[in-house]
Design a protein around this motif. Structure first.
Motif, short mmCIF file in Angstrom:
data_model
loop_
_atom_site.label_atom_id
_atom_site.label_comp_id
_atom_site.label_asym_id
_atom_site.label_seq_id
_atom_site.Cartn_x
_atom_site.Cartn_y
_atom_site.Cartn_z
N ILE A 112 0.86 -1.19 0.00
CA ILE A 112 0.00 0.00 0.00
C ILE A 112 0.89 1.23 0.00
CG2 ILE A 112 -1.74 1.31 1.26
CD1 ILE A 112 -2.82 -1.25 2.36
N ARG A 113 0.71 2.07 -1.01
CA ARG A 113 1.49 3.30 -1.12
C ARG A 113 0.56 4.49 -1.29
NH1 ARG A 113 6.59 1.57 -5.05
NH2 ARG A 113 7.86 0.63 -3.38
N CYS A 114 0.95 5.59 -0.67
CA CYS A 114 0.20 6.83 -0.78
C CYS A 114 0.99 7.78 -1.68
CB CYS A 114 -0.01 7.44 0.61
SG CYS A 114 -1.33 8.64 0.67
N ARG A 119 2.64 12.46 -8.92
CA ARG A 119 3.86 11.68 -9.13
C ARG A 119 3.57 10.19 -9.18
NH1 ARG A 119 7.84 14.73 -4.76
NH2 ARG A 119 7.85 16.80 -5.79
N ASP A 120 3.94 9.56 -10.29
CA ASP A 120 3.80 8.11 -10.48
C ASP A 120 2.36 7.64 -10.33
OD1 ASP A 120 6.58 7.86 -10.83
OD2 ASP A 120 6.89 7.74 -8.66
N LEU A 127 -4.00 13.97 -13.06
CA LEU A 127 -2.84 14.46 -12.31
C LEU A 127 -3.20 15.53 -11.29
CD1 LEU A 127 -0.14 14.62 -15.15
CD2 LEU A 127 -0.56 12.80 -13.49
N ASP A 128 -4.40 16.13 -11.39
CA ASP A 128 -4.78 17.15 -10.43
C ASP A 128 -5.38 16.57 -9.15
OD1 ASP A 128 -7.09 16.24 -11.59
OD2 ASP A 128 -8.00 18.21 -11.85
N GLU A 134 -2.64 3.56 -3.53
CA GLU A 134 -2.46 2.52 -4.54
C GLU A 134 -2.18 1.17 -3.88
OE1 GLU A 134 -0.31 2.35 -8.86
OE2 GLU A 134 0.95 2.89 -7.17
N LEU A 135 -2.86 0.13 -4.34
CA LEU A 135 -2.67 -1.22 -3.83
C LEU A 135 -2.12 -2.10 -4.93
CD1 LEU A 135 -5.57 -0.03 -2.58
CD2 LEU A 135 -5.53 -2.22 -1.41
#
Length: 236
Positions: A112-114, A119-120, A127-128, A134-135
């Motif tokens: 799990i990333r925030c 970015r990415d 993009l806004d 993201e899992l």
């Protein structure tokens, strides 16, 4: 060097040249495999979510997403079936998958990333958008099918994203979840008609993804409400 049909069919020759016989059988097997490769069956399911999000200026959903351990526990509340591996990764024992008379128990490692400021971001997210959770499944194990399938005969993929969209009059919680499986049927299921296995596989995938969607969204929104109350009490 050409080998005549007499040599191929002569038992005496095989007795005299066991090495040649073994080599010929090996070549025949390789040719057979090359001529009739077993193609894996592939299935996928994708669903999206779009619900109203009642944000509080004192407790924005962006701030909530930053607390990844809390978010993970809200998304996967069954603690005995999950545990944390490191700052970004958790191991989860998912619900059993029943395929005809076989039962598999997937154990997956989920990252799990925030992400923020575009970015990415996944390609389908504007993009806004200020913040994206993201899992991604980075590792998996399929327990229960050891005796009928090789690990290489089955692949599983799970990925998703969740984010607040403030483009309209109201903030919306949007996201999507995808699950893909690819497998080679074990010999015990070789006679199952393709349309039957396809219908069963699609039903299994749709059920798993739909179940995860409802559990995740309901649990996440409920925990975000608690998060807002905690922040409001702290700042009052």
């Amino acid at each position: 060097m050409a080998v005549s049909s007499t040599v191929l069919s002569s038992p005496a020759m095989f007795r005299r040249c066991p090495t040649m016989a073994t080599e010929l059988r090996s070549r025949r097997w390789k040719v057979k495999c090359q001529l009739s490769p077993v193609k894996p069956s592939k299935y996928s399911s994708r669903i999206s979510t779009d619900v109203q999000l009642h944000e509080s200026p004192q407790a924005l959903f962006d701030e909530y997403l930053e607390e990844k351990p809390r978010v993970f526990e809200a998304m996967f509340p069954d603690k005995p079936k999950s545990h944390r591996l490191n700052e970004e990764e958790w191991r989860i024992q998912m619900s059993p998958i029943n395929f005809l008379f076989l039962t598999a128990r997937p154990v997956v490692d989920m990252r799990i990333r925030c992400k923020s400021n575009g970015r990415d971001y996944p390609s389908d997210i504007p993009l806004d958008i200020t913040k994206v959770l993201e899992l991604n499944m980075i590792k998996w194990e399929l327990q229960g099918l050891d005796r009928v399938m090789e690990p290489s005969d089955f692949t599983l993929g799970v990925r998703g994203a969740l984010y607040p969209d403030r483009g309209g009059r109201h903030t919306r919680l949007k996201g999507r979840l995808e699950m893909n499986i690819s497998f080679v049927l074990p010999s015990v299921l070789a006679l199952v008609p393709e349309d039957v296995s396809r219908n069963v596989a699609n039903a299994v995938l749709t059920g798993l993804v739909d179940n995860m969607k409802h559990k995740v969204i309901e649990s996440l929104l409920a925990d975000y409400s608690r998060f807002k109350n905690e922040r409001n009490k702290t700042r009052s």
